[in-house]
Design a protein around this motif. Sequence first.
Motif: not given
Length: 195
Positions: A23, A27, A31, A61, A87, A91, A95
Amino acid sequence: MGDWWQRNIVEPGKLPLLIALTAFVLTFLITRVVTRLIRAGKGPFGNISAGGVHIHHVVPGVVLTVVGGFGAVASGGHGFGAAACAVVFGIGAGLLLDEFALVLHLDDVYWTEAGRKSVEAVVLTAALVGLVLVGFAPFGVNDLSDEELQDRGSVISTVVVNFLIALAVLSKGKIKLAVFGVIVPFVALFGLVRV
């Protein structure tokens, strides 16, 4: 391959780490693509503002990392809850570290040379998590025999010596060598004696 995978990756406690790492990397990659599209003015994406303030993706985030981290602790590390929290945590961490340079400099340096620190932080984090995932133990204690592992004093002294060497390397300004030196002690020794 299947036996190695079962023994080293899917053993109890490692599956949530694999899910979080996946993840995290996905991500970060998504991003980066979305921010490039926003900057180019293409696609359905745009900057988010509230009350005239640009909301950076580091904000959600931080929230997701906190929620995922506390959720993982509460779930006990097993079952669907642990996987879901992994997950969310992955994520959030993706971020957050994508804007590591913003947090470090307290300035929007995303598209500058200083913004490369974010990419370096993500690569370093992914590499370290990957090392832990495939079985490397921090501080080199995985090389100790069963008898040495029973002797808590030798384990503690090994950890303390390796930590002090890594700390000395860090004080020399060699951040990457210090971090990798925690996992592989030879790297820290190399960083310590290298000018």
